[in-house]
Design an enzyme around this catalytic site. Structure first.
Site, mmCIF file in Angstrom:
data_model
loop_
_atom_site.group_PDB
_atom_site.id
_atom_site.type_symbol
_atom_site.label_atom_id
_atom_site.label_comp_id
_atom_site.label_asym_id
_atom_site.label_seq_id
_atom_site.Cartn_x
_atom_site.Cartn_y
_atom_site.Cartn_z
ATOM 1 C CD GLU A 49 40.443 49.044 38.608
ATOM 2 O OE1 GLU A 49 39.888 47.957 38.335
ATOM 3 O OE2 GLU A 49 40.826 49.846 37.754
ATOM 4 C CB SER A 83 48.896 25.341 28.422
ATOM 5 O OG SER A 83 49.565 26.582 28.469
ATOM 6 N N GLY A 137 49.934 38.319 34.579
ATOM 7 C CA GLY A 137 50.381 39.091 35.742
ATOM 8 C C GLY A 137 50.443 40.585 35.481
ATOM 9 C CD GLU A 175 39.746 34.222 38.118
ATOM 10 O OE1 GLU A 175 39.415 34.262 36.915
ATOM 11 O OE2 GLU A 175 40.632 34.937 38.602
ATOM 12 C CG ASP A 187 38.610 40.891 35.368
ATOM 13 O OD1 ASP A 187 38.320 42.103 35.335
ATOM 14 O OD2 ASP A 187 39.438 40.410 36.154
HETATM 15 C C1 GLA Z 1 40.593 42.053 39.481
HETATM 16 C C2 GLA Z 1 39.315 41.233 39.627
HETATM 17 C C3 GLA Z 1 38.089 42.058 39.220
HETATM 18 C C4 GLA Z 1 38.066 43.411 39.927
HETATM 19 C C5 GLA Z 1 39.426 44.111 39.802
HETATM 20 C C6 GLA Z 1 39.503 45.370 40.614
HETATM 21 O O1 GLA Z 1 40.808 42.316 38.132
HETATM 22 O O2 GLA Z 1 39.380 40.063 38.837
HETATM 23 O O3 GLA Z 1 36.918 41.311 39.489
HETATM 24 O O4 GLA Z 1 37.685 43.266 41.259
HETATM 25 O O5 GLA Z 1 40.487 43.268 40.202
HETATM 26 O O6 GLA Z 1 38.644 46.345 40.103
#
Ligand code: GLA
Length: 401
Positions: A49, A83, A137, A175, A187
């Site tokens: 993380e 949407s 969220g 993003e 992600d």
């Molecule tokens: C969010 C961000 C990711 C990563 C996580 C933490 O999900 O979008 O890029 O930094 O937080 O691991």
């Protein structure tokens, strides 16, 4: 006795053929034509993380919760999007992209269209209908799943293709530049490159990855605290800034350091005095977390869920104490999980300040785990947590019947 998982364990957010048909019908009503349907998954991170933007290692899994996009090409160079989640329409001229999208839901779609063009992909106009079924969220990466599903749909509608890694970079840029979040690449990469039954060990510097089979006799289970704190985005950017400060200071002492990825714990200790105390602790998290991801990979490969669980617990402590991105609700969920027999480990997952935890649970106690966590969390907070058993899924693709 091994408890058999039933259909009700599959998150209901999966789009059944009936719902796919409903999406097609809604598209027909909106735009008066047939659509192709695409989907991209949300994700959960097993370990690693806040390491992605430090060019380190992460280990996410694509979940069977998806954003669905119905799409058809247009004759003019405009992108129209509706949407289902917010019941709103937005549009953009590809030849004159409106780049002031920040803070608006459409940034995650129109920003991707603009980012595709900036990358040299000459996409044409398209009509889109977006139905997001990844909880928002919750730290399960609903935004990346929207971006990747939309990006893939826009490419396919124009008869173009890009490699999964390129698409991930294009979506991350959207993003960063249009939605205004300085996220890393994890992600988008997992939404593009995920594979059913596998976790992805990703090197965020080279974007090289390896697929790792999951444990045969233990399940990953996600518990949603149902709380997301408002300051999450600001705190995320502040953590990134702390890491940049650390890199700047350490690079003056250690030639060749480009990111915290390049710093060992021994070097950090050697130059600890040069760093503000908070920056030192942030760095200690990132550097130790990178090592934990590599150890977790070894534990997965040798089929050792106990060691993997220990690493998850250490990761949580580090995120809680050194990186300070946990919350009372996440700590509570981890504590409840820790008291249940058959739980190897548990930690917060995702950016933090609310969202979800992930726990590694012996398969035969998953049922008991669910009820014990639900009971304990509701008793303490009055909230019912959503609980998902992780089924590692495929990355973005066309949903063919
Ligand atoms: C969010 C961000 C990711 C990563 C996580 C933490 O999900 O979008 O890029 O930094 O937080 O691991």
């Amino acid at each position: 006795m091994t408890e058999k998982l039933t259909a009700s364990d599959v998150p209901s957010a999966n789009l059944a053929p009936r719902e796919a048909q409903a999406l097609r019908e809604q598209f027909q009503k909106l735009y008066g034509e047939e659509a192709r349907i695409f989907r991209a998954p949300g994700r959960v991170n097993l370990i690693g993380e806040h390491t992605d933007y430090n060019e380190g290692f992460v280990m996410p899994v694509a979940m069977d919760l998806y954003t669905w996009v119905a799409a058809a090409p247009r004759q003019d160079p405009r992108v129209h999007v509706y949407s289902q989640n917010v019941s709103e329409h937005a549009e953009m001229d590809l030849q004159n992209p409106n780049l002031r999208l920040q803070g608006h839901w459409s940034a995650y779609v129109l920003g991707v269209a603009a980012s595709l063009r900036m990358s040299g992909a000459e996409i044409g106009g398209a009509n889109l209908l977006v139905a997001g079924k990844v909880p928002m969220g919750a730290g399960l990466s609903s935004s990346a799943s929207v971006e990747v599903a939309a990006g893939y749909a826009l490419l396919e509608s124009s008869g173009l293709s890009r490699s999964p890694v390129e698409l991930a970079k294009i979506c991350q840029r959207a993003e960063n530049e249009f939605a205004g979040a300085r996220c890393g690449i994890m992600d988008q990469m997992i939404a593009c490159c995920g594979r059913a039954n596998y976790a992805l060990l990703l090197d965020c510097r080279t974007l090289g990855f390896r697929l790792l089979p999951l444990f045969p006799d233990a399940q990953f289970v996600v518990c949603n605290s149902m709380v997301k704190h408002d300051h999450a985005a600001g705190e995320y950017n502040a953590r990134r800034a702390d890491c940049e400060t650390a890199t700047r200071i350490l690079a003056q002492q250690l030639p060749g350091v480009r990111a915290l990825r390049d710093v060992s714990l021994a070097d950090l200790e050697r130059f600890a005095k040069l760093l503000p105390a908070v920056v030192y602790r942030r760095s200690r998290h990132v550097i130790s977390e990178n090592a934990r991801v590599l150890d977790a990979r070894a534990a997965l490969e040798r089929g050792d869920p106990e060691s993997f669980g220990r690493l998850m617990r250490a990761s949580h402590r580090s995120l809680q104490e050194d990186y300070e991105v946990s919350s009372a609700e996440l700590d509570l969920l981890v504590e409840i999980a820790g008291g249940i027999a058959g739980v190897h480990g548990s930690r917060m997952t995702g950016g933090g300040f609310g969202g979800c935890t992930i726990s590694l649970v012996r398969s035969e106690v998953v049922g008991e785990f669910r009820s014990a966590v639900a009971r304990g969390y509701e008793r303490a907070t009055g909230r019912q947590p959503d609980i998902y058993i992780v089924r590692a899924s495929d990355g973005v693709r066309e949903a063919l019947e």
